[in-house]
Design an enzyme around this catalytic site. Sequence first.
Site, PDB file in Angstrom:
ATOM      1  N   LYS A 122       0.867  -1.186   0.000  1.00  0.00           N
ATOM      2  CA  LYS A 122       0.000   0.000   0.000  1.00  0.00           C
ATOM      3  C   LYS A 122       0.896   1.225   0.000  1.00  0.00           C
ATOM      4  O   LYS A 122       2.040   1.160   0.461  1.00  0.00           O
ATOM      5  CB  LYS A 122      -0.885   0.013   1.254  1.00  0.00           C
ATOM      6  N   ASP A 162      -6.839   4.420  -4.989  1.00  0.00           N
ATOM      7  CA  ASP A 162      -7.525   4.278  -3.691  1.00  0.00           C
ATOM      8  C   ASP A 162      -8.178   5.634  -3.449  1.00  0.00           C
ATOM      9  O   ASP A 162      -8.332   6.429  -4.403  1.00  0.00           O
ATOM     10  CB  ASP A 162      -6.539   3.896  -2.572  1.00  0.00           C
TER      11      ASP A 162
END
Length: 454
Positions: A122, A162
């Site tokens: 991430k 995201d």
Amino acid sequence: MLHKPAPVPCVAAPPAEPEFQQALHEVESTLAPLFEKQPEYKKAFKVIQIPERLVQFRVPWENDNGEVEVNNGFRVQFNSALGPYKGGLRLHESVNLSILKFLGFEQIFKNALTGLQLGGGKGGSDFSPKQRSNGEIRRFCQSFMTELSKHIGQDTDVPAGDIGTTALEVGYMFGQYKRLRNEFTGILTGKALAWGGSLIRPEATGYGTVYYVVEMLKHMNETVKGKRTLVSGSGNVAQYAALKVIELGGTVHSLSDSRGSVINADGFTSDDVFEVQALKAKYGYLADWVKTKGDKYVYHAGARPWTLVDKVDIALPCATQNEVSGEEAKALLKAGCRVLAEGSNMGSTQEAIDVYESTLQTEKPLWYGPGKAANSGGVAVSGLEMAQNSARIQWSAADVDARLEDIMKECYRNCFEVGQKYGAGKGYPSLVTGANIAGFLKVADAMKAHGDWY
Ligand code: NDP
């Protein structure tokens, strides 16, 4: 079974990282039945909780006044046992290492549950594209990718979108990578269709969450048709979750954003959702949209949707982490809610999860579909985007949608069967226990084969 957080903070998550600590303890507590049967896996848990690599860098960029601004850039390369690191880039002012470590840790197990060859990672920055001009967003993305390009690659690490990272930002980052490396390769997913994106990628997370709910309902001999549904958020995931519920004959009674919620007692139409999509593309707020609508659209400033409606069948948190509290979970239960599936990552607090899980042995549980399983459709289609890029082909929307549906069915079956094997609720097994143990075993076994623990 109640899942209590472990009392002592783990070494890998110092107290300054509360979100990571919460995610770590949620997983650890559900792995207890596995550790009882096969204690050797405790060794794997000790290793898996530390990222393979953390990259933190500065991102200087020029604003429209010609002044330098600077943000923090991050990439957490958490685990590559099953494939290249894979996980989104979050661009939001709240981004810090704790949030990215929690997201990266969850991503390891989520990616394992898709059945595809994907590791977990991430990244992102505390830069927010909101209220920034197109030129500022472009200059930020180019500076961000100038450093990130040194650490990613199609066989190393393939980031995606995201919160705050849409096709616009992905485009600017992709262009900068191509400029720097003279390579047209699939180093990012969530790309636009004309240059390597996959059909159904924008829809995938929301649709996939509802496909997971369809499987949960099948076990109750029910369907989505006629079900009263609450959705939180109004971004990418919320929009497509709402549209799929409406398509399947359910009614959606709420949408929300960071400033408040809108309730419609009759249910929103698909056209309402498309209007919200256009609003959010310009970073607008529901408070302004609602002024253009009739009396049926009631705005609640500063409120989340969970306590605003008396009768609910399905709840879909699709905004951000920790958006359902223990009290709100109790209110949902009281309103008759039978299924809660997270489109968002770690949408529920530990207190809320304890409420859901405590109902598993009852006649009418509030059955919980955890985000790492229920929202895995997004990364699954990202994996399919990588496969299409490697083969230099593009599959049809129907083809990708059918593959997504199959992946979500298989993910549910896996969570159900492993939950049944290790959890307490037999009629309604704990899907969070199933998801965590199934994902963990797959990754831990691969790590053992690679000599990461023994
Ligand atoms: P978007 O940026 O498109 O939408 C986020 C939504 O959440 C917006 O409505 C935003 O409101 C709202 N929101 C953000 N922060 C808060 C907050 N603190 N309180 C209340 N509302 C808030 O993001 P996505 O739809 O892509 O992502 C939503 C969630 O789904 C995230 O948890 C993400 O990690 C997760 N997810 C996303 C995937 C994807 O493919 N996009 C894949 C898997 C998980 P506002 O408009 O006011 O900012």
